[in-house]
Design an enzyme around this catalytic site. Structure first.
Site, short mmCIF file in Angstrom:
data_model
loop_
_atom_site.label_atom_id
_atom_site.label_comp_id
_atom_site.label_asym_id
_atom_site.label_seq_id
_atom_site.Cartn_x
_atom_site.Cartn_y
_atom_site.Cartn_z
N LYS A 31 78.68 11.09 11.72
CA LYS A 31 78.76 12.16 10.71
C LYS A 31 77.46 12.22 9.93
O LYS A 31 77.44 12.29 8.70
CB LYS A 31 79.96 11.96 9.79
CG LYS A 31 81.30 12.01 10.53
CD LYS A 31 82.46 11.85 9.59
CE LYS A 31 83.80 11.95 10.33
NZ LYS A 31 84.01 10.85 11.29
N GLY A 85 74.55 29.81 60.94
CA GLY A 85 73.27 29.45 60.34
C GLY A 85 72.27 30.59 60.32
O GLY A 85 71.19 30.45 59.73
N ASP A 88 73.63 28.04 50.00
CA ASP A 88 74.55 28.98 50.65
C ASP A 88 75.96 28.41 50.55
O ASP A 88 76.14 27.23 50.24
CB ASP A 88 74.14 29.21 52.10
CG ASP A 88 74.63 30.56 52.63
OD1 ASP A 88 75.27 31.31 51.86
OD2 ASP A 88 74.40 30.87 53.80
#
Length: 489
Positions: free
Chosen positions: A97, A412, A406
């Protein structure tokens, strides 16, 4: 790994929203009512025991700086020793804090650079200037103290009225101070206040804090359910809850915390039922052996990303199934896991920019660019006849190394066409990373063309996991196997 990613990974791995307050505090961690003073060595042993009991059922640990400072220089040594006890894959939150503007830079450097702590709580009373030294550290996070459950604080926190209160104004203001990955909110254990904070900041991570008695109150269903209903976001997430210390004093602390975690998950599941957009997924089957990405595979099937029936693929071939990853962008829990899985591979590669192949992988490439703080480009599927007419969108320099992203690798051809476009612009492409490889020898095809392929999942892994989980029949499993046989031209 940054705080947010580490936290989400821990939540997913341990299926838990719980954190442990790991402090030398006799009130909470004393096993004997006569135990008022422990040596530093005894505290180290006690806290190590707590870590051992909870490491596989919590998502983070929180250390309260004040308890360690109270022990003097030995306490600060203890803090550094305790930090070493916590596994590196579990995030650490320092509950400081912190509120001194003049020394914020020094303190942020101490906790983030020297102590390697992941997040810190701060007091926002001096404004954004107080938080800036903490926010400039990439991958670190702060939790802004918004409200406490302390009764005497109400006159300030709810001024001038509970509906237009100071703490809600603070919550609204902090929305502009940092991203949801950088800045969360610390809130006391009050269901009505928690609900107002969640409504005002639906995307923020909330750290729920209470004293020992309030934490133990969570054991009661009448207390736990309203807190979860008020604090969870629409995905059943976004809230970190303390482990009640009474559980850690039990003989089998791990079992007690596990049962408490499971109670919370049951309520979470009930809470998000009926949501048409973001359902919480929890595993429903036990595997005897560990399988990487097992839960992710089951989720993909359960949300309809893997379906059976004759479907034409982008290559023109007809398969007896279809893998559709487009819907993951509407399910944050799954999308985050997929981005994390890609990121694990990319962390081991050398590259300057990320390139997504239109159109399926663009959301994932964007998520990776944000996650890894690396620039992104993409080759256009078709060159526009208007505007700039660019082949490659985004800024780049000739000679830079690009990693190509991809989604699904079948032949491919499309990913290599995209890579060739990048190379034609003077960029280097060596690595291609895909989410699912159908097999069929395509990785060898990439290698023959000068690319190194990497994959998160293979179709064989997916089918094996689904079959073991009884999600698919033996006939459907055979269809998968037939489709993965090499058919290179």
């Amino acid at each position: 790994m940054n705080f947010f990613d580490k936290l989400i990974a821990a939540i997913e791995r341990n299926q838990s929203l719980l954190y442990v307050a790991l402090d030398p505090n006799c009130e909470s961690l004393s096993f004997n009512t006569d135990e008022s003073v422990l040596t530093v060595e005894q505290w180290q042993n006690r806290l190590e025991s707590v870590v051992d009991q909870t490491v596989d059922v919590v998502c983070s640990y929180k250390l309260n700086l004040g308890f360690y400072q109270a022990l003097g220089w030995q306490g600060m040594q203890l803090l550094e020793q305790v930090l070493q006890l916590i596994p590196s894959n579990l995030p650490i939150i320092l509950d400081a804090k912190y509120s001194d503007l003049n020394s914020s830079n020094i303190f942020a450097r101490l906790i983030f650079e020297q102590w390697k702590i992941d997040a810190c709580t701060v007091s926002p009373y001096t404004g954004l200037d107080q938080l800036t030294p903490f926010l400039v550290y990439p991958g670190k996070a702060v939790f802004v103290l918004c409200t406490t459950a302390n009764p005497s604080a109400t006159i300030l926190q709810e001024y001038p009225t509970s509906e237009q209160s100071l703490y809600l104004q603070l919550v609204q203001e902090t929305q502009t101070w940092g991203t949801p990955e950088q800045l969360g909110l610390e809130v006391g254990m009050m269901a009505d206040t928690l609900a107002r904070v969640r409504k005002t900041a639906p995307e923020r991570l909330i750290l729920l804090e209470g004293d020992t008695s309030e934490e133990n109150d969570l054991m009661e269903e009448s207390e736990l359910t309203p807190i979860l209903a008020a604090g969870l976001n629409e995905n059943g997430e976004g809230l970190l809850l303390p482990v009640p210390h009474c559980l850690l004093r039990e003989e089998n602390g791990n079992q007690a915390v596990t049962e408490f975690r499971d109670r919370i998950n049951k309520i979470r599941t009930q809470d998000v039922q009926g949501s048409p957009t973001c359902n919480l997924w929890l595993p429903d089957i036990c595997f005897l052996e560990h399988q990487p990405h097992r839960d992710l595979i089951l989720q993909l099937y359960d949300i309809g990303c893997i379906i059976f029936g004759e479907h034409v693929q982008s290559s023109g071939e007809v398969f007896p199934y279809y893998v559709d990853l487009r819907r993951i962008i509407s399910i944050p829990q799954v999308f985050h896991q997929i981005v994390s899985a890609y990121a694990e591979i990319l962390e081991g590669l050398e590259f300057d920019r990320i390139a997504g192949i239109p159109y399926g992988s663009l959301p994932t490439a964007t998520g990776l660019a944000l996650r890894m703080e690396r620039p992104m480009i993409f080759p256009r599927k078709e060159v526009k006849s208007y505007g700039t007419g660019r082949l490659i969108e985004g800024h780049f320099q000739v000679g830079e190394k690009i990693v190509v992203i991809d989604d699904i690798l079948i032949t491919g051809n499309s990913v290599m066409q995209g890579a060739e476009k990048l190379k034609s612009a003077g960029l280097e492409v060596e690595d291609i990373v895909v989410f699912i490889d159908h097999g069929r020898g395509v990785m060898d095809k990439l290698k023959k063309n000068g690319y190194q392929g990497h994959t998160v999942l293979t179709l064989a892994e997916i089918s094996e996991t689904l079959y073991q989980a009884n999600r698919i029949s033996s006939q459907e499993f055979d269809l998968f196997k037939e489709s993965t046989e090499p058919t290179l031209s």
